[in-house]
Design an enzyme around this catalytic site. Structure first.
Site, PDB file in Angstrom:
ATOM      1  N   GLU A 174       9.123  -6.622   0.543  1.00  0.00           N
ATOM      2  CA  GLU A 174       8.208  -5.834   1.376  1.00  0.00           C
ATOM      3  C   GLU A 174       7.956  -6.558   2.708  1.00  0.00           C
ATOM      4  O   GLU A 174       7.993  -5.954   3.779  1.00  0.00           O
ATOM      5  CB  GLU A 174       6.893  -5.622   0.615  1.00  0.00           C
ATOM      6  CG  GLU A 174       6.009  -4.544   1.184  1.00  0.00           C
ATOM      7  CD  GLU A 174       4.751  -4.343   0.343  1.00  0.00           C
ATOM      8  OE1 GLU A 174       4.590  -5.021  -0.695  1.00  0.00           O
ATOM      9  OE2 GLU A 174       3.912  -3.518   0.736  1.00  0.00           O
ATOM     10  N   GLY A 203      -3.155  -1.137   1.259  1.00  0.00           N
ATOM     11  CA  GLY A 203      -4.382  -0.912   0.510  1.00  0.00           C
ATOM     12  C   GLY A 203      -4.563  -1.969  -0.573  1.00  0.00           C
ATOM     13  O   GLY A 203      -5.679  -2.351  -0.906  1.00  0.00           O
ATOM     14  N   ALA A 204      -3.425  -2.442  -1.159  1.00  0.00           N
ATOM     15  CA  ALA A 204      -3.527  -3.382  -2.275  1.00  0.00           C
ATOM     16  C   ALA A 204      -2.886  -4.740  -2.009  1.00  0.00           C
ATOM     17  O   ALA A 204      -3.102  -5.666  -2.768  1.00  0.00           O
ATOM     18  CB  ALA A 204      -2.905  -2.760  -3.524  1.00  0.00           C
ATOM     19  N   THR A 206      -1.132  -7.559   1.280  1.00  0.00           N
ATOM     20  CA  THR A 206      -0.875  -7.799   2.705  1.00  0.00           C
ATOM     21  C   THR A 206       0.287  -8.777   2.821  1.00  0.00           C
ATOM     22  O   THR A 206       0.448  -9.650   1.959  1.00  0.00           O
ATOM     23  CB  THR A 206      -2.146  -8.301   3.423  1.00  0.00           C
ATOM     24  OG1 THR A 206      -1.908  -8.331   4.820  1.00  0.00           O
ATOM     25  CG2 THR A 206      -2.572  -9.700   2.973  1.00  0.00           C
TER      26      THR A 206
HETATM   27  O1  LIG Z   1       1.134  -1.282   0.917  1.00  0.00           O
HETATM   28  P1  LIG Z   1       0.196  -0.943  -0.181  1.00  0.00           P
HETATM   29  O2  LIG Z   1      -0.760  -2.047  -0.449  1.00  0.00           O
HETATM   30  O3  LIG Z   1       0.890  -0.460  -1.407  1.00  0.00           O
HETATM   31  O4  LIG Z   1      -0.724   0.258   0.322  1.00  0.00           O
HETATM   32  P2  LIG Z   1      -0.332   1.532   1.206  1.00  0.00           P
HETATM   33  O5  LIG Z   1       1.058   1.453   1.698  1.00  0.00           O
HETATM   34  O6  LIG Z   1      -0.696   2.754   0.467  1.00  0.00           O
HETATM   35  O7  LIG Z   1      -1.316   1.340   2.442  1.00  0.00           O
HETATM   36  P3  LIG Z   1      -1.203   1.976   3.913  1.00  0.00           P
HETATM   37  O8  LIG Z   1      -0.548   0.982   4.792  1.00  0.00           O
HETATM   38  O9  LIG Z   1      -0.680   3.352   3.876  1.00  0.00           O
HETATM   39  O10 LIG Z   1      -2.730   2.030   4.261  1.00  0.00           O
HETATM   40  C1  LIG Z   1      -3.461   0.848   4.230  1.00  0.00           C
HETATM   41  C2  LIG Z   1      -4.881   1.155   3.997  1.00  0.00           C
HETATM   42  O11 LIG Z   1      -5.398   1.837   5.130  1.00  0.00           O
HETATM   43  C3  LIG Z   1      -6.051   3.027   4.727  1.00  0.00           C
HETATM   44  N1  LIG Z   1      -5.921   3.974   5.825  1.00  0.00           N
HETATM   45  C4  LIG Z   1      -4.935   4.864   6.074  1.00  0.00           C
HETATM   46  N2  LIG Z   1      -5.176   5.537   7.208  1.00  0.00           N
HETATM   47  C5  LIG Z   1      -6.347   5.048   7.701  1.00  0.00           C
HETATM   48  C6  LIG Z   1      -7.144   5.323   8.824  1.00  0.00           C
HETATM   49  O12 LIG Z   1      -6.791   6.240   9.702  1.00  0.00           O
HETATM   50  N3  LIG Z   1      -8.274   4.626   9.004  1.00  0.00           N
HETATM   51  C7  LIG Z   1      -8.636   3.678   8.123  1.00  0.00           C
HETATM   52  N4  LIG Z   1      -7.952   3.365   7.045  1.00  0.00           N
HETATM   53  C8  LIG Z   1      -6.815   4.037   6.819  1.00  0.00           C
HETATM   54  C9  LIG Z   1      -5.404   3.427   3.427  1.00  0.00           C
HETATM   55  O13 LIG Z   1      -6.286   4.200   2.652  1.00  0.00           O
HETATM   56  C10 LIG Z   1      -5.176   2.061   2.811  1.00  0.00           C
HETATM   57  O14 LIG Z   1      -6.328   1.597   2.206  1.00  0.00           O
HETATM   58 CA   LIG Z   2       2.377  -0.282   2.451  1.00  0.00          CA
END
Ligand SMILES: O=P(O)(O)OP(=O)(O)OP(=O)(O)OC[C@H]1O[C@@H](n2cnc3c(O)ncnc32)[C@H](O)[C@@H]1O
Ligand SMILES: [Ca+2]
Length: 496
Positions: A174, A203-204, A206
């Site tokens: 990743e 979300g989970a 970094t």
């Molecule tokens: O990589 P993982 O950890 O699996 O998670 P993800 O791929 O689902 O995570 P994203 O990058 O899509 O989003 C990161 C976080 O930002 C949040 N998010 C998405 N759009 C957003 C916005 O416009 N404002 C604030 N937070 C947002 C979302 O709910 C996640 O908690």
């Molecule tokens: Ca992601």
């Protein structure tokens, strides 16, 4: 009679020459066309496509990429043409009804079918990569995670595309493919010039990835990735912190604040006037939260905001463990990190949050000041100012902004000086920054290890050459044919 014989012989000679030249011209044209077609085989086939599903912890996105059919190995040519956000939460949330995970992808996959030309469907590679949400589910319950993956696999197999597999990618992949994407899109790989580090906040989890000194590989092999791309070697430092995505970190912070078992929690990372009842289970059900629910009979607590940035910074700092480094240097939680080498591109939630807070181009000090002011703003006022923003996001920007500042400075060791090396980005040249493009480029071998030999002429060059040589041969033929008529006319004049 002798003259007539001579004329006849002349004519026969001319005919033979013309015939010979005609055959020569036709052969030349056929050869030229063949060469041009072979060199530019997919003349009619303009674009090829690839699809990658990013099954993240918070949601799934379907990315469609396209590239000119005749330029598969040319760096910086693949671009994102479409992104479809799957409705609902990420696939790991389907652990209760695993069978429905696949069905959730249907509408985005239909969209892909309508966007990619029909004749390309069968040869369009289709990949799904799941990240931290599924890593956590697998840790909790491997068979449930297998059922969820099985369900998405079944749905993708039934699509008309060339299904290549669905798997949980490693944190290292990743991080490393996020780095490939950023550098590919900014055309840094082809030039062999300096590279950009990549910072991804999900979300989970970094991820942090950057080119570092090769010595680091000896200190911590698990953080080292080597790439040979386009004739250049890259020694990459990469690390993925599971549980340090912004949703899981909020759970960690809340678990620490609710340990006393009090019915309400005064949280400095939420706005004054903010008050919400939360179930303990929403905090304590995550495998990231190691401590158990406080021993109280209540199922919920009241989460109350006080909006105090400096106290919030203390809350956030407690999430990191800065003691116990067995390497020459560490970021946090005993994880090796070599000295930072910038510049850096920070994307996903780094961008969402910092962009919302209008902190993408301020100094570190100014960012701290602006964030403090924002956090102390009453909740009612915040809601009035942003009626269109999702309330869950809106409530969490103060916390998330504080976490980002702490992660980058206390965690990764960015200073006021190196802060300016970070650019908060969403897209580069129209394509989203993220691991998916790098993942596809790698699996389709679209970035060659060695710099590809440039063909002697580009596509347009062959067409132009073909045209001019044909034109030249045509005029040459015309000239010969006209010339062959001259002596005959002269002879006839002489006879009369
Ligand atoms: O990589 P993982 O950890 O699996 O998670 P993800 O791929 O689902 O995570 P994203 O990058 O899509 O989003 C990161 C976080 O930002 C949040 N998010 C998405 N759009 C957003 C916005 O416009 N404002 C604030 N937070 C947002 C979302 O709910 C996640 O908690
Ligand atoms: Ca992601």
């Amino acid at each position: 009679m002798a003259e007539q014989r001579e004329i006849k012989e002349n004519n026969a000679w001319h005919k033979a020459v013309i015939l010979f030249i005609t055959v020569l011209v036709i052969t030349a044209i056929v050869a030229l066309v063949t060469t041009a077609v072979l060199q530019n085989q997919p003349l009619l086939q303009k674009y090829k496509y690839g699809i990658v599903l990013d099954a993240g912890s918070s949601h799934t996105a379907v990315y469609i990429y396209e590239w000119p059919a005749e330029k598969e190995n040319d760096t910086g040519r693949v671009q994102q043409t479409h992104a479809c956000k799957v409705k609902g939460a990420g696939i790991s949330s389907y652990s209760v009804f695993p069978g429905q995970a696949g069905a959730s992808l249907k509408s985005c996959m239909k969209e892909a079918e309508s966007l990619i030309p029909l004749r390309r469907h069968h040869e369009t590679p289709l990949y799904l990569g799941a990240t931290a949400g599924m890593r956590l589910l697998r840790m909790e319950n491997q068979s449930l995670s297998d059922l969820v993956l099985g369900s998405v696999e079944e749905a993708l197999r039934s699509s008309p595309f060339s299904y290549q597999g669905a798997r949980i990618i490693t944190g290292q992949e990743e991080g490393a493919f996020g780095w490939v994407t950023v550098n590919y899109l900014s055309d840094r790989l082809k030039q062999g010039s300096g590279t950009t580090g990549a910072l991804d906040l999900g979300g989970a989890s970094t991820q942090i990835s950057f080119v570092a000194n090769q010595d680091g590989a000896e200190e911590s092999a698990e953080n080292a990735v080597t790439f040979r791309l386009y004739g250049n070697d890259y020694f990459l430092y990469t690390h993925s912190f599971l549980c340090y995505g912004k949703d899981q970190v909020l759970k960690l912070a809340l678990s620490q604040q609710t340990q006393s078992g009090d019915s309400s929690v005064l949280d400095p990372c939420f706005h004054p006037g903010y008050s919400v009842d939360r179930d303990y289970s929403s905090v304590y059900s995550s495998p990231c939260v190691m401590t158990g629910k406080p021993l109280v009979s209540r199922d919920s607590f009241t989460h109350i905001g006080t909006g105090n940035a400096s106290q919030c910074q203390e809350v956030v700092r407690r999430i990191f463990n800065f003691s116990g480094c067995s390497f020459s240097r560490c970021s946090f939680n005993g994880v090796y990190q070599p000295p930072l080498q910038g510049p850096f591109g920070a994307f996903s939630a780094f961008y969402f949050v910092m962009n919302f807070l209008n902190l993408t181009s301020d100094s570190l000090e100014r960012s701290r000041e602006k964030l403090a002011l924002y956090c102390s703003t009453p909740w009612t006022q915040i809601k009035q100012q942003h009626p269109d923003v999702k309330e869950k996001y809106l409530a969490e920007y103060c916390f998330s902004g504080s976490y980002i500042l702490s992660l980058l400075t206390d965690g990764y060791n960015f200073t006021s000086d190196t802060w300016t090396h970070i650019t908060f980005i969403k897209k580069i040249s129209g394509s989203d920054a993220g691991w998916t493009l790098g993942y596809m480029l790698n699996l389709t071998n679209m970035i060659p290890a060695e710099a590809p030999e440039t063909p002697p002429l580009p596509h347009a060059g062959y067409i132009t050459l073909l045209f001019f040589i044909s034109l030249l041969l045509f005029f040459f033929l015309l000239f010969l044919s006209l010339r062959s008529r001259w002596p005959r006319c002269n002879s006839q004049t002489q006879i009369i």
